[in-house]
Design a protein around this motif. Structure first.
Motif, PDB file in Angstrom:
ATOM      1  N   LEU A   5      53.235   0.539  54.812  1.00  0.00           N
ATOM      2  CA  LEU A   5      53.845   1.457  53.855  1.00  0.00           C
ATOM      3  C   LEU A   5      53.387   1.147  52.426  1.00  0.00           C
ATOM      4  N   ARG A   6      53.291  -0.128  52.091  1.00  0.00           N
ATOM      5  CA  ARG A   6      52.806  -0.507  50.763  1.00  0.00           C
ATOM      6  C   ARG A   6      51.353  -0.071  50.576  1.00  0.00           C
ATOM      7  N   THR A   7      50.553  -0.243  51.616  1.00  0.00           N
ATOM      8  CA  THR A   7      49.147   0.152  51.532  1.00  0.00           C
ATOM      9  C   THR A   7      49.021   1.664  51.363  1.00  0.00           C
ATOM     10  N   ILE A   8      49.797   2.415  52.121  1.00  0.00           N
ATOM     11  CA  ILE A   8      49.759   3.876  52.014  1.00  0.00           C
ATOM     12  C   ILE A   8      50.193   4.308  50.613  1.00  0.00           C
ATOM     13  N   THR A   9      51.255   3.673  50.112  1.00  0.00           N
ATOM     14  CA  THR A   9      51.732   3.999  48.770  1.00  0.00           C
ATOM     15  C   THR A   9      50.671   3.689  47.728  1.00  0.00           C
ATOM     16  N   ARG A  10      50.016   2.571  47.866  1.00  0.00           N
ATOM     17  CA  ARG A  10      48.963   2.190  46.919  1.00  0.00           C
ATOM     18  C   ARG A  10      47.827   3.216  46.957  1.00  0.00           C
ATOM     19  N   HIS A  11      47.426   3.641  48.154  1.00  0.00           N
ATOM     20  CA  HIS A  11      46.343   4.633  48.267  1.00  0.00           C
ATOM     21  C   HIS A  11      46.767   5.960  47.652  1.00  0.00           C
ATOM     22  N   TYR A  12      48.013   6.333  47.881  1.00  0.00           N
ATOM     23  CA  TYR A  12      48.514   7.574  47.304  1.00  0.00           C
ATOM     24  C   TYR A  12      48.479   7.507  45.777  1.00  0.00           C
ATOM     25  N   LEU A  13      48.908   6.397  45.222  1.00  0.00           N
ATOM     26  CA  LEU A  13      48.910   6.247  43.765  1.00  0.00           C
ATOM     27  C   LEU A  13      47.497   6.282  43.191  1.00  0.00           C
ATOM     28  N   ILE A  14      46.557   5.693  43.895  1.00  0.00           N
ATOM     29  CA  ILE A  14      45.157   5.745  43.452  1.00  0.00           C
ATOM     30  C   ILE A  14      44.653   7.182  43.470  1.00  0.00           C
ATOM     31  N   THR A  39      32.909  -5.398  52.011  1.00  0.00           N
ATOM     32  CA  THR A  39      33.752  -6.408  52.663  1.00  0.00           C
ATOM     33  C   THR A  39      34.940  -6.774  51.774  1.00  0.00           C
ATOM     34  N   GLY A  40      34.740  -6.753  50.472  1.00  0.00           N
ATOM     35  CA  GLY A  40      35.840  -6.997  49.540  1.00  0.00           C
ATOM     36  C   GLY A  40      36.905  -5.920  49.641  1.00  0.00           C
ATOM     37  N   TRP A  41      36.450  -4.675  49.832  1.00  0.00           N
ATOM     38  CA  TRP A  41      37.410  -3.584  49.965  1.00  0.00           C
ATOM     39  C   TRP A  41      38.139  -3.665  51.305  1.00  0.00           C
ATOM     40  N   VAL A  42      37.451  -4.152  52.323  1.00  0.00           N
ATOM     41  CA  VAL A  42      38.105  -4.325  53.626  1.00  0.00           C
ATOM     42  C   VAL A  42      39.244  -5.329  53.501  1.00  0.00           C
ATOM     43  N   THR A  43      38.994  -6.444  52.816  1.00  0.00           N
ATOM     44  CA  THR A  43      40.064  -7.432  52.631  1.00  0.00           C
ATOM     45  C   THR A  43      41.164  -6.875  51.727  1.00  0.00           C
ATOM     46  N   TYR A  44      40.798  -6.027  50.782  1.00  0.00           N
ATOM     47  CA  TYR A  44      41.792  -5.373  49.926  1.00  0.00           C
ATOM     48  C   TYR A  44      42.699  -4.479  50.766  1.00  0.00           C
ATOM     49  N   GLU A  55      41.686  -2.384  41.563  1.00  0.00           N
ATOM     50  CA  GLU A  55      42.183  -1.031  41.307  1.00  0.00           C
ATOM     51  C   GLU A  55      41.701  -0.514  39.954  1.00  0.00           C
ATOM     52  N   ASN A  56      41.748  -1.354  38.941  1.00  0.00           N
ATOM     53  CA  ASN A  56      41.260  -0.936  37.622  1.00  0.00           C
ATOM     54  C   ASN A  56      39.764  -0.643  37.646  1.00  0.00           C
ATOM     55  N   HIS A  57      39.026  -1.410  38.430  1.00  0.00           N
ATOM     56  CA  HIS A  57      37.578  -1.200  38.534  1.00  0.00           C
ATOM     57  C   HIS A  57      37.261   0.118  39.246  1.00  0.00           C
TER      58      HIS A  57
END
Length: 155
Positions: A85-94, A7-12, A26-28
């Motif tokens: 777009l920010r979410t997609i970019t964040r996932h790409y960077l991860i 659920t924490g990841w869903v809110t993330y 993200e660091n975790h």
């Protein structure tokens, strides 16, 4: 940091948590396989919910109601698009970060070594048909030369 529940990841993923907590999450992710699988599960759930929303008939109706009430539909759409777009970019960077970690750890190198080790030895050592014919021809020519030299010595 303790494990983050799904659920924490869903809110993330919905971008509903503070920036400082996002950085902690993200660091975790880089060090915890359990949270990575929870994160992937949350992404799958979000993806399936987006597929369902793609067939949303109420969208145009809600836009009309919003226009009648004086809302700004286009601005809302732009905001959602920017967040997406920010979410997609964040996932790409991860994903890029994990790829770099795996490359630095030599995981891909070990995969290629494993494939080389299970490849049949006969394939590696086999000679092409043309090379075999050339080798036989040279051996035949060498044997003829030896016979000619021996014939001259015997005479």
């Amino acid at each position: 940091m303790n494990h983050v529940p799904e659920t924490g990841w869903v809110t993330y993923l919905a971008d509903e948590i503070p920036e400082s907590l996002k950085i902690e999450y993200e660091n975790h992710l880089y060090s915890c396989d359990k949270c990575l699988s929870a994160y992937m599960g949350a992404m799958e759930k979000e993806e399936s919910s987006l597929d369902i929303e793609g067939f949303d008939i109420a969208g145009p109706v809600m836009d009309s109601i919003s226009r009648l009430k004086g809302g700004y539909v286009e601005e809302d759409k732009q905001l959602r698009k920017g967040k997406s777009l920010r979410t997609i970019t964040r996932h790409y960077l991860i994903a890029a970060g994990f790829t770099i970690l795996l490359m630095a750890g030599g995981v891909f190198q070990s995969f290629t070594e494993y494939v080389d080790s299970i490849e049949p030895k006969s394939v590696k050592e086999s000679q092409s048909f043309t090379d075999g014919i050339i080798d036989k021809t040279f051996n035949w020519m060498v044997s003829i030369e030896k016979k000619n030299k021996e014939g001259f010595r015997n005479e």
